[in-house]
Scaffold this motif. Structure first.
Motif, PDB file in Angstrom:
ATOM      1  N   HIS A  83       0.912  -1.121   0.007  1.00  0.00           N
ATOM      2  CA  HIS A  83       0.065   0.061   0.080  1.00  0.00           C
ATOM      3  C   HIS A  83       0.857   1.327   0.187  1.00  0.00           C
ATOM      4  O   HIS A  83       0.465   2.373  -0.712  1.00  0.00           O
ATOM      5  CB  HIS A  83      -1.078  -0.002   1.161  1.00  0.00           C
ATOM      6  CG  HIS A  83      -1.943  -1.117   1.189  1.00  0.00           C
ATOM      7  ND1 HIS A  83      -2.960  -1.410   0.355  1.00  0.00           N
ATOM      8  CD2 HIS A  83      -2.109  -2.304   2.038  1.00  0.00           C
ATOM      9  CE1 HIS A  83      -3.521  -2.505   0.250  1.00  0.00           C
ATOM     10  NE2 HIS A  83      -3.217  -2.924   1.494  1.00  0.00           N
ATOM     11  N   SER A  84       1.901   1.166   0.724  1.00  0.00           N
ATOM     12  CA  SER A  84       2.931   2.537   0.695  1.00  0.00           C
ATOM     13  C   SER A  84       3.565   2.387  -0.747  1.00  0.00           C
ATOM     14  O   SER A  84       3.611   3.821  -1.064  1.00  0.00           O
ATOM     15  CB  SER A  84       4.117   2.185   1.672  1.00  0.00           C
ATOM     16  OG  SER A  84       3.523   2.159   3.110  1.00  0.00           O
ATOM     17  N   PHE A  85       3.895   1.406  -1.152  1.00  0.00           N
ATOM     18  CA  PHE A  85       4.346   1.531  -2.537  1.00  0.00           C
ATOM     19  C   PHE A  85       3.525   2.090  -3.765  1.00  0.00           C
ATOM     20  O   PHE A  85       4.000   2.985  -4.204  1.00  0.00           O
ATOM     21  CB  PHE A  85       5.258   0.153  -2.974  1.00  0.00           C
ATOM     22  CG  PHE A  85       5.559   0.445  -4.490  1.00  0.00           C
ATOM     23  CD1 PHE A  85       6.437   1.032  -4.891  1.00  0.00           C
ATOM     24  CD2 PHE A  85       4.912  -0.393  -5.405  1.00  0.00           C
ATOM     25  CE1 PHE A  85       6.934   1.236  -6.075  1.00  0.00           C
ATOM     26  CE2 PHE A  85       5.346  -0.371  -6.778  1.00  0.00           C
ATOM     27  CZ  PHE A  85       6.371   0.488  -7.158  1.00  0.00           C
ATOM     28  N   GLN A  86       2.423   1.832  -3.379  1.00  0.00           N
ATOM     29  CA  GLN A  86       1.401   2.101  -4.516  1.00  0.00           C
ATOM     30  C   GLN A  86       1.073   3.871  -4.263  1.00  0.00           C
ATOM     31  O   GLN A  86       1.044   4.377  -5.154  1.00  0.00           O
ATOM     32  CB  GLN A  86      -0.022   1.511  -3.942  1.00  0.00           C
ATOM     33  CG  GLN A  86      -1.243   2.041  -4.851  1.00  0.00           C
ATOM     34  CD  GLN A  86      -2.497   1.457  -4.403  1.00  0.00           C
ATOM     35  OE1 GLN A  86      -2.578   0.338  -4.101  1.00  0.00           O
ATOM     36  NE2 GLN A  86      -3.609   2.029  -4.251  1.00  0.00           N
ATOM     37  N   SER A  87       1.174   4.285  -3.134  1.00  0.00           N
ATOM     38  CA  SER A  87       0.981   5.733  -2.738  1.00  0.00           C
ATOM     39  C   SER A  87       2.261   6.268  -3.386  1.00  0.00           C
ATOM     40  O   SER A  87       1.955   7.537  -3.969  1.00  0.00           O
ATOM     41  CB  SER A  87       0.708   5.944  -1.401  1.00  0.00           C
ATOM     42  OG  SER A  87      -0.337   5.121  -0.937  1.00  0.00           O
ATOM     43  N   GLN A 101       8.694  -7.877  -2.589  1.00  0.00           N
ATOM     44  CA  GLN A 101       8.916  -7.095  -3.846  1.00  0.00           C
ATOM     45  C   GLN A 101       8.609  -5.754  -3.714  1.00  0.00           C
ATOM     46  O   GLN A 101       9.209  -4.693  -4.157  1.00  0.00           O
ATOM     47  CB  GLN A 101       8.188  -7.817  -5.177  1.00  0.00           C
ATOM     48  CG  GLN A 101       8.359  -9.238  -5.314  1.00  0.00           C
ATOM     49  CD  GLN A 101      10.020  -9.536  -5.384  1.00  0.00           C
ATOM     50  OE1 GLN A 101      10.811  -8.925  -5.889  1.00  0.00           O
ATOM     51  NE2 GLN A 101      10.335 -10.783  -4.928  1.00  0.00           N
ATOM     52  N   ALA A 102       7.478  -5.300  -2.955  1.00  0.00           N
ATOM     53  CA  ALA A 102       7.025  -4.032  -2.891  1.00  0.00           C
ATOM     54  C   ALA A 102       7.913  -3.130  -1.948  1.00  0.00           C
ATOM     55  O   ALA A 102       8.438  -2.169  -2.220  1.00  0.00           O
ATOM     56  CB  ALA A 102       5.763  -3.864  -2.054  1.00  0.00           C
ATOM     57  N   ALA A 103       8.755  -3.898  -0.998  1.00  0.00           N
ATOM     58  CA  ALA A 103       9.994  -3.414  -0.272  1.00  0.00           C
ATOM     59  C   ALA A 103      11.021  -2.875  -1.063  1.00  0.00           C
ATOM     60  O   ALA A 103      11.491  -1.936  -0.931  1.00  0.00           O
ATOM     61  CB  ALA A 103      10.318  -4.305   0.846  1.00  0.00           C
ATOM     62  N   VAL A 104      11.402  -4.008  -2.011  1.00  0.00           N
ATOM     63  CA  VAL A 104      12.608  -3.655  -2.849  1.00  0.00           C
ATOM     64  C   VAL A 104      12.253  -2.323  -3.714  1.00  0.00           C
ATOM     65  O   VAL A 104      12.948  -1.469  -4.012  1.00  0.00           O
ATOM     66  CB  VAL A 104      12.816  -4.922  -3.809  1.00  0.00           C
ATOM     67  CG1 VAL A 104      14.041  -4.613  -4.783  1.00  0.00           C
ATOM     68  CG2 VAL A 104      13.119  -6.168  -3.064  1.00  0.00           C
ATOM     69  N   LEU A 105      10.968  -2.189  -4.408  1.00  0.00           N
ATOM     70  CA  LEU A 105      10.532  -1.359  -4.947  1.00  0.00           C
ATOM     71  C   LEU A 105      10.484   0.210  -4.454  1.00  0.00           C
ATOM     72  O   LEU A 105      10.952   1.020  -4.993  1.00  0.00           O
ATOM     73  CB  LEU A 105       9.326  -1.383  -5.807  1.00  0.00           C
ATOM     74  CG  LEU A 105       9.452  -2.674  -7.023  1.00  0.00           C
ATOM     75  CD1 LEU A 105       7.917  -3.070  -7.138  1.00  0.00           C
ATOM     76  CD2 LEU A 105      10.087  -2.129  -8.028  1.00  0.00           C
ATOM     77  N   ARG A 106      10.341   0.033  -3.208  1.00  0.00           N
ATOM     78  CA  ARG A 106      10.252   1.135  -2.373  1.00  0.00           C
ATOM     79  C   ARG A 106      11.442   1.936  -1.935  1.00  0.00           C
ATOM     80  O   ARG A 106      11.616   3.024  -1.975  1.00  0.00           O
ATOM     81  CB  ARG A 106       9.706   0.727  -0.826  1.00  0.00           C
ATOM     82  CG  ARG A 106       8.221   0.857  -0.971  1.00  0.00           C
ATOM     83  CD  ARG A 106       7.524   0.933   0.448  1.00  0.00           C
ATOM     84  NE  ARG A 106       7.297   2.099   0.877  1.00  0.00           N
ATOM     85  CZ  ARG A 106       7.350   2.221   2.388  1.00  0.00           C
ATOM     86  NH1 ARG A 106       7.535   1.435   3.246  1.00  0.00           N
ATOM     87  NH2 ARG A 106       7.536   3.716   2.904  1.00  0.00           N
TER      88      ARG A 106
END
Length: 376
Positions: free
Chosen positions: A40-44, A241-246
């Motif tokens: 959700h954080s990455f999305q925002s 994966q979202a953590a890496v992208l963040r």
């Protein structure tokens, strides 16, 4: 000199290692692996970076394209126009949905889909256009959006290779690629400019109703658990994966600037060679983020150059060796070779050189000298 790699993900990792490791540890402790806080954080954060209202994460870039077409309500038999010179994912999802792919030629300088070829291919059955921002350069979205408006067509941007690239509207307004058409898609495959450490993808749109529909599709058609309101798929970005992208997203402009700097050094060293055509930036520097640095090698010397580079421990690649209209899966009597003159020439000439954020000057100097010494 360090060993030259086509993509150096290990070197890039060193700059974000502590943040990634810390985030992984938190996720493993809280066990929120699917649709957790990191997603959700990455999305925002990606919405803010791209300047779009809605980012819908999903499992990979191919799914993103399929989900976009499902969300727009395309039906079997509808025609979708896209480029002949790209990776097969762009066209395979069209075929998977029993839509009709219509492949057209590209521009010789940008390698992107030719707007004149798009307009020439439109029929009463045409419902959508899928421009690919190939090798990191924005397609001619001004012309494409004008065509789409004229013929009442959807535009689905395949932004898998160009995240972070800018597009300039005729009025001077600047947008990020992926946020110009009705819906944009991207891949977070590890080698992409913004890549994770597995598979991942996302869709972008400014249409509230479409965004709601897409969010249902990616999650089995559910908005409420066990209530399936639309036909959906299972396509979700996981928290790791979202953590890496963040960790990478705040560095994306820096990464893209490093790619542009490397491309300038390549071109400065190679542009005087009469048997090479270096990549052309069609607009300003920031409309190209150089996912690939793709040369054209004249006079039939491309394949010999590849063998020579490999012998000198210089990796390289051909993107793409076979046009889509000649691939066994997509053969169609509707296609005529005269309509693919540019693509048929490019596949004989293109070669991609190492391109990533960790390229060093001595590596570029060695690569370019090796090429210039061989190609006379």
């Amino acid at each position: 000199m360090k060993k030259i790699q086509m993509v150096d993900l290990k070197g890039q990792f060193q700059g974000i290692k502590n943040q990634v490791n810390s985030s992984f540890e938190q996720i493993l402790e809280n066990t929120a692996f699917i649709n957790g806080p990191e997603v959700h954080s990455f999305q925002s954060e990606l919405e803010a970076y791209l300047g779009v209202k809605h980012v819908i994460p999903c499992a990979n870039g191919t799914d993103a394209l399929q989900i976009a077409m499902m969300g727009l309500g395309l039906k079997p038999g509808d025609e979708v126009i896209t480029t002949d010179f790209t990776f097969a994912a762009t066209v395979e999802v069209i075929a998977l949905l029993n839509l009709t792919p219509v492949l057209v030629d590209v521009d010789a300088e940008s390698f992107n889909i030719n707007p004149k070829a798009i307009e020439a291919a439109i029929t009463p059955k045409t419902k959508a256009i899928v421009p690919v921002h190939l090798f990191g350069q924005s397609a001619d979205m001004n012309a494409i959006m004008e065509i789409a408006e004229k013929y009442n067509l959807f535009v689905i941007e395949d932004n898998a290779q160009a995240i972070g690239a800018n597009h300039y509207a005729k009025d001077g307004h600047v947008s990020k690629t992926g946020g110009i058409g009705h819906v944009g898609t991207t891949s977070f495959f590890p080698s992409k400019n913004l890549g994770c450490y597995g598979d991942g993808g996302a869709l972008f749109t400014n249409d509230d109703q479409l965004a709601h529909h897409l969010r249902g599709i990616v999650n089995h058609g559910m908005y409420e658990r066990y209530h399936h309101d639309v036909v959906g798929v299972n396509s979700r970005l996981d928290s790791l994966q979202a953590a890496v992208l963040r960790a990478k997203l705040p560095h994306l402009d820096e990464y893209n600037a490093a790619r542009r700097a490397a491309a300038k050094k390549y071109s400065a060293a190679l542009s005087q060679n009469k048997n090479l055509i270096t990549p052309k930036i069609i607009e300003s520097d920031d409309t190209h983020v150089f996912h690939q640095y793709t040369l054209r090698v004249m006079n039939g010397q491309r394949d010999a150059l590849i063998k020579h580079l490999q012998a000198q421990d210089i990796p390289c690649g051909i993107y793409y060796p076979i046009p889509l209209h000649k691939q066994k899966a997509y053969l169609d009597d509707r296609y005529h070779e005269k309509d693919f003159a540019v693509t048929n020439q490019l596949v004989k000439e293109v070669i991609a050189l190492p391109m990533h954020t960790e390229l060093e000057e001595d590596q570029i100097a060695y690569i370019t000298k090796t090429i210039n010494d061989f190609i006379k």
